[in-house]
Design a protein around this motif. Structure first.
Motif, mmCIF file in Angstrom:
data_model
loop_
_atom_site.group_PDB
_atom_site.id
_atom_site.type_symbol
_atom_site.label_atom_id
_atom_site.label_comp_id
_atom_site.label_asym_id
_atom_site.label_seq_id
_atom_site.Cartn_x
_atom_site.Cartn_y
_atom_site.Cartn_z
ATOM 1 N N PHE A 111 3.907 -4.412 7.841
ATOM 2 C CA PHE A 111 5.355 -3.536 7.955
ATOM 3 C C PHE A 111 5.276 -2.408 7.236
ATOM 4 N N ASN A 112 5.945 -1.485 7.940
ATOM 5 C CA ASN A 112 5.735 -0.038 7.343
ATOM 6 C C ASN A 112 7.301 0.372 6.946
ATOM 7 N N PHE A 113 7.370 1.238 5.907
ATOM 8 C CA PHE A 113 8.738 1.652 5.337
ATOM 9 C C PHE A 113 8.664 2.910 5.208
ATOM 10 N N GLU A 114 9.066 3.824 5.771
ATOM 11 C CA GLU A 114 8.932 5.412 5.571
ATOM 12 C C GLU A 114 9.805 5.901 4.314
ATOM 13 N N ASN A 115 9.097 6.820 3.790
ATOM 14 C CA ASN A 115 10.006 7.334 2.542
ATOM 15 C C ASN A 115 10.203 6.370 1.416
ATOM 16 N N GLU A 116 9.526 5.186 1.040
ATOM 17 C CA GLU A 116 9.874 4.411 0.379
ATOM 18 C C GLU A 116 8.434 3.852 -0.507
ATOM 19 N N HIS B 12 0.792 -1.033 -0.261
ATOM 20 C CA HIS B 12 0.017 -0.040 0.079
ATOM 21 C C HIS B 12 0.796 1.390 -0.046
ATOM 22 N N LEU B 13 0.460 2.277 -0.806
ATOM 23 C CA LEU B 13 1.091 3.657 -0.848
ATOM 24 C C LEU B 13 0.402 4.242 0.334
ATOM 25 N N THR B 14 1.091 5.137 1.261
ATOM 26 C CA THR B 14 0.363 5.972 2.053
ATOM 27 C C THR B 14 1.174 7.315 2.003
ATOM 28 N N ILE B 15 0.434 8.282 2.153
ATOM 29 C CA ILE B 15 0.870 9.472 2.056
ATOM 30 C C ILE B 15 1.100 10.156 3.505
ATOM 31 N N GLY B 16 2.159 10.646 3.966
ATOM 32 C CA GLY B 16 2.294 11.288 5.223
ATOM 33 C C GLY B 16 2.338 12.966 5.001
ATOM 34 N N THR B 17 2.813 13.527 6.008
ATOM 35 C CA THR B 17 2.828 14.813 5.957
ATOM 36 C C THR B 17 3.879 15.421 5.079
ATOM 37 N N GLU B 18 4.950 14.889 4.893
ATOM 38 C CA GLU B 18 5.987 15.445 3.984
ATOM 39 C C GLU B 18 6.596 14.330 2.994
ATOM 40 N N GLN B 19 5.903 13.110 2.991
ATOM 41 C CA GLN B 19 6.605 12.353 2.259
ATOM 42 C C GLN B 19 5.571 11.090 2.057
ATOM 43 N N VAL B 20 6.001 10.203 1.252
ATOM 44 C CA VAL B 20 5.223 9.054 0.748
ATOM 45 C C VAL B 20 5.846 7.599 1.517
ATOM 46 N N THR C 192 5.334 3.419 2.645
ATOM 47 C CA THR C 192 4.577 2.113 1.995
ATOM 48 C C THR C 192 4.483 1.038 3.456
ATOM 49 N N SER C 193 3.406 0.578 3.263
ATOM 50 C CA SER C 193 3.077 -0.436 4.151
ATOM 51 C C SER C 193 2.764 -1.836 3.539
ATOM 52 N N LYS D 286 14.500 1.385 -2.748
ATOM 53 C CA LYS D 286 15.692 1.715 -1.914
ATOM 54 C C LYS D 286 16.142 -0.083 -1.608
ATOM 55 N N LYS D 287 15.462 -0.765 -1.667
ATOM 56 C CA LYS D 287 15.771 -2.107 -1.001
ATOM 57 C C LYS D 287 15.133 -3.382 -1.719
ATOM 58 N N LEU D 288 15.650 -4.402 -1.588
ATOM 59 C CA LEU D 288 15.167 -5.903 -1.762
ATOM 60 C C LEU D 288 14.844 -6.208 -0.465
ATOM 61 N N LEU D 289 13.544 -6.673 -0.044
ATOM 62 C CA LEU D 289 13.157 -7.159 1.182
ATOM 63 C C LEU D 289 12.676 -8.599 1.096
#
Length: 304
Positions: A149-154, A117-125, A127-128, A173-176
């Motif tokens: 699991f949550n990943f900020e600015n990804e 899921h793509l989520t929108i924060g106050t200053e960034q996007v 991922t959950s 940014k990553k392979l998880l």
């Protein structure tokens, strides 16, 4: 068609923006914003699934079950269908609660569905990634959710199940890796600095393609196993149209060039062909045979 060019079966349909997913012997075909999913196998056209809502994404399991991401006015639905087109289960997500779904993956046994899921924060996007178990382990969980699991600015546009107990996700940014059959846990993480140009996978490997920064080649292809270990790297130069993983082989081609590597980076074949290549089909049963589709014919090739 079989490898001799004989028709096995055929279907006809109209689509504007086809979405195709395959696993094992099954393939699911749907139209983005359409409402019909066609399920086929190598032996037959199995049937259709009517979603009654616009399709955004779909995945198929090795047992023929299909997971579909469907769009409603203010809600996104995740539906799970069996191979006969019957609804097994479903749940809904909203932008305000969980974000907008970018990708989905279904385990080979059809039991667990992972959604990015793509989520929108106050200053960034952000991922959950959530895991929904439709088996016994998820019966008492809200919306079958057995892990998140949550990943900020990804941003994570790619999810795939490599086997029943290993799911891989590729962000910017990553392979998880996530491991476990009932309630997946986060496993190995591979970080990278370059921008991923392509992602390819089979049940044993994940392939990431980057622009080569050494100046020696155009592309840098990196091969990772199901535990996140780097198996091999392949620098190459070609305006490729297709990259395929077949067992321990990697097949790369454009309209004239065909190259075959082993996953450790050993080059097995590389030639400029005198025919226009439309498709290359590696044979799972033989590491030395493949089928070449050109403008006018279907050729069987065997590597010496």
């Amino acid at each position: 068609m079989d490898t001799r060019g004989r028709q096995v079966w055929n279907i006809t349909f109209d689509m504007q923006q086809p979405i195709v997913a395959s696993a094992g012997n099954y393939m699911a075909i749907g139209d983005y914003d359409g409402s019909t999913i066609y399920l086929v196998s190598g032996k037959e056209s199995i049937g259709t699934m009517d979603t009654n809502m616009p399709i955004r994404a779909l995945q198929v399991a090795e047992n023929g079950e299909v997971a579909a991401v469907l769009n409603d006015t203010n809600t996104t639905w995740i539906y799970l269908f069996d191979a006969s087109g019957n609804t097994i289960a479903y749940f809904k997500t909203t932008m305000s609660q969980s974000g907008y779904p970018l990708a989905a993956a279904i385990s080979p046994n059809g039991q667990v569905v992972a959604v990015s899921h793509l989520t929108i924060g106050t200053e960034q996007v952000n991922t959950s990634i959530s895991f929904h178990n439709f088996g016994a382990a998820g019966q008492n969980a809200v919306e079958k959710n057995v892990g998140g699991f949550n990943f900020e600015n990804e941003i994570c546009p790619y999810l795939v199940y490599l086997n029943d107990s290993t799911c891989a996700a590729v962000t910017d940014k990553k392979l998880l890796y996530f491991t476990g059959t009932d309630s997946p846990a986060q496993g190995a993480t591979v970080s990278f600095d370059g921008q991923v140009q392509g992602v390819y996978s089979n049940s044993r490997y994940i392939v990431l393609v980057f622009a080569d920064t050494s100046g020696e080649a155009e592309w840098d292809l990196q091969v990772y196993d199901t535990s996140g270990n780097l198996v091999g790297t392949i620098p190459f130069s070609m305006d490729y149209t297709c990259i395929q993983l077949c067992g321990d082989r990697i097949v790369i081609n454009d309209a004239q060039n065909l190259m075959i590597y082993s996953v450790d980076g050993t080059k097995k074949f590389g030639e400029v062909l005198d025919k226009t290549i439309r498709a290359v089909i590696p044979m799972e049963s033989s590491s030395s045979r493949l089928t070449l589709i050109t403008d006018t014919e279907m050729d069987s090739m065997r590597l010496e």
